[in-house]
Design a protein around this motif. Structure first.
Motif, PDB file in Angstrom:
ATOM      1  N   GLN A 142       0.762  -1.359   0.088  1.00 61.31           N
ATOM      2  CA  GLN A 142      -0.008   0.008  -0.032  1.00 61.31           C
ATOM      3  C   GLN A 142       0.757   1.259  -0.058  1.00 61.31           C
ATOM      4  O   GLN A 142       0.526   2.015  -0.733  1.00 61.31           O
ATOM      5  CB  GLN A 142      -1.029  -0.162   1.245  1.00 61.31           C
ATOM      6  N   LEU A 173      -9.614  -5.954   1.972  1.00 63.21           N
ATOM      7  CA  LEU A 173      -9.432  -4.501   1.350  1.00 63.21           C
ATOM      8  C   LEU A 173      -9.754  -4.331  -0.118  1.00 63.21           C
ATOM      9  O   LEU A 173      -9.701  -3.247  -0.507  1.00 63.21           O
ATOM     10  CB  LEU A 173      -7.841  -4.144   1.783  1.00 63.21           C
ATOM     11  N   ASP A 290      -8.627  -4.240  10.188  1.00 66.94           N
ATOM     12  CA  ASP A 290      -8.575  -4.768   8.687  1.00 66.94           C
ATOM     13  C   ASP A 290      -8.518  -6.498   8.633  1.00 66.94           C
ATOM     14  O   ASP A 290      -8.613  -6.915   7.233  1.00 66.94           O
ATOM     15  CB  ASP A 290      -7.270  -4.311   7.949  1.00 66.94           C
TER      16      ASP A 290
END
Length: 330
Positions: A142, A173, A290
């Motif tokens: 990311q 995600l 997450d």
């Protein structure tokens, strides 16, 4: 107060034997925080320590376990007080310093991270170093700018501890995850974690016949290295990135510099052992938000201290699916 531990000894043949013993508190190593350990886990590195020492242990007898989670009993460290829920990964604990295969551990407070409130000690060990490492891999991709719309992300060794959690996080995600595994029977399991495509490991076990193959992957999480990493790297798209964290396939790989200088591919080496505290804390915060805990539970099997010597050879052979949580009271 006495405590219970799996005590390891190494014989002249370098084979390791383990026995559960009751030890006095005075046997604990130096440290400024004492933790009542509730759970530990089994990682590849633990398997090495439990079977041969793996060159990781310098002093015997030894208590292994590179991860643990529990409650602070006593503290001379300003950052912790009795009752705090904490987790430990790395810092050569379980190797050079006695680790989590015991009901009590004493360590440096600087090595500990406070558990996010949404994670129990058992959840923390269902995650363990494997999940923490997987999160660091995702964070690296990311940071590089790999987004769900960038394209597929390949995860090698996908049915293992790191791979399973990487698949689950990436899918949560919004990434399209290609899960490479040598265990086709685990396809349904990987799909349940969110994998969009299952790839047979055989597609990655031949060295690339040319330095660049057709571009396919925006990102790569590699837990294996060796030939698999070389072949996967040759398929990473222009400007893409790979996060590498394992070497089950060997430390060397038959690669080329061309993916780096012709496609601008970046490789991020992921170290989970000596990482400073701030990114550790960030990784655990991200895991709390997450990682889908219901899917995490599907990756977990439970065992006790008495099971470790039997399980250790299996994890080295790649026969363990997902994560093994060790209840140190058993």
């Amino acid at each position: 107060m006495p405590f219970r531990a799996l005590v390891l000894t190494q014989g002249a043949d370098r084979k390791v034997a383990g026995a559960i013993e009751t030890l006095e508190d005075s046997r604990l190593p130096a440290g400024d925080v004492t933790v009542s350990v509730e759970y530990s886990t089994l990682n590849y590195k633990d398997g090495l320590v439990l079977t041969s020492g793996g060159g990781l242990v310098k002093t015997w007898p030894h208590v292994g376990g590179i991860d643990f989670a529990g409650t602070v009993e006593a503290s001379d460290h300003p950052g912790f007080r009795p009752g705090d829920k904490v987790v430990l990964n790395g810092w050569r604990v379980g190797e050079l310093h006695w680790g989590g295969y015991a009901t009590r551990a004493r360590v440096k407070g600087d090595w500990l991270v406070k558990l996010p409130h949404s994670l129990s000690p058992r959840h923390a060990m269902a995650i363990g170093t494997a999940g923490y490492t997987a999160m660091l891999c995702v964070m690296a991709l990311q940071k590089h700018g790999v987004r769900p719309e960038s394209g597929e992300v390949l995860v090698t060794g996908a049915a293992g501890g790191v791979g399973s959690i990487a698949v689950a996080i990436l899918a949560r995600l919004g990434y399209q995850v290609v899960a490479a595994t040598g265990r086709p029977r685990e396809s349904n399991y990987l799909m349940s974690l969110g994998a969009a495509t299952i790839m047979d490991r055989k597609e990655l076990t031949e060295a690339p016949d040319r330095p660049l193959l057709s571009e396919r992957y925006a990102g790569l999480v590699d837990t294996v290295s060796g030939v698999m990493f070389a072949r996967a790297l040759a398929q990473v798209k222009y400007g893409g990135a790979a996060a590498v964290c394992g070497l089950a396939g060997g430390a060397a790989f038959p690669g080329s510099i061309l993916p780096f200088i012709l496609r601008g591919v970046t490789v991020y080496g992921i170290d989970s052992v000596m990482l400073p505290k701030a990114p550790r804390e960030e990784a655990w915060r991200r895991l709390a938000s997450d990682l889908p805990l219901d899917q995490l539970d599907s990756t977990v099997s439970d065992a006790g201290l008495s099971d470790l010597m039997r399980l250790a050879p299996r994890i080295l052979k790649g026969e363990i699916r997902g994560r093994v949580v060790i209840d140190v009271s058993k």
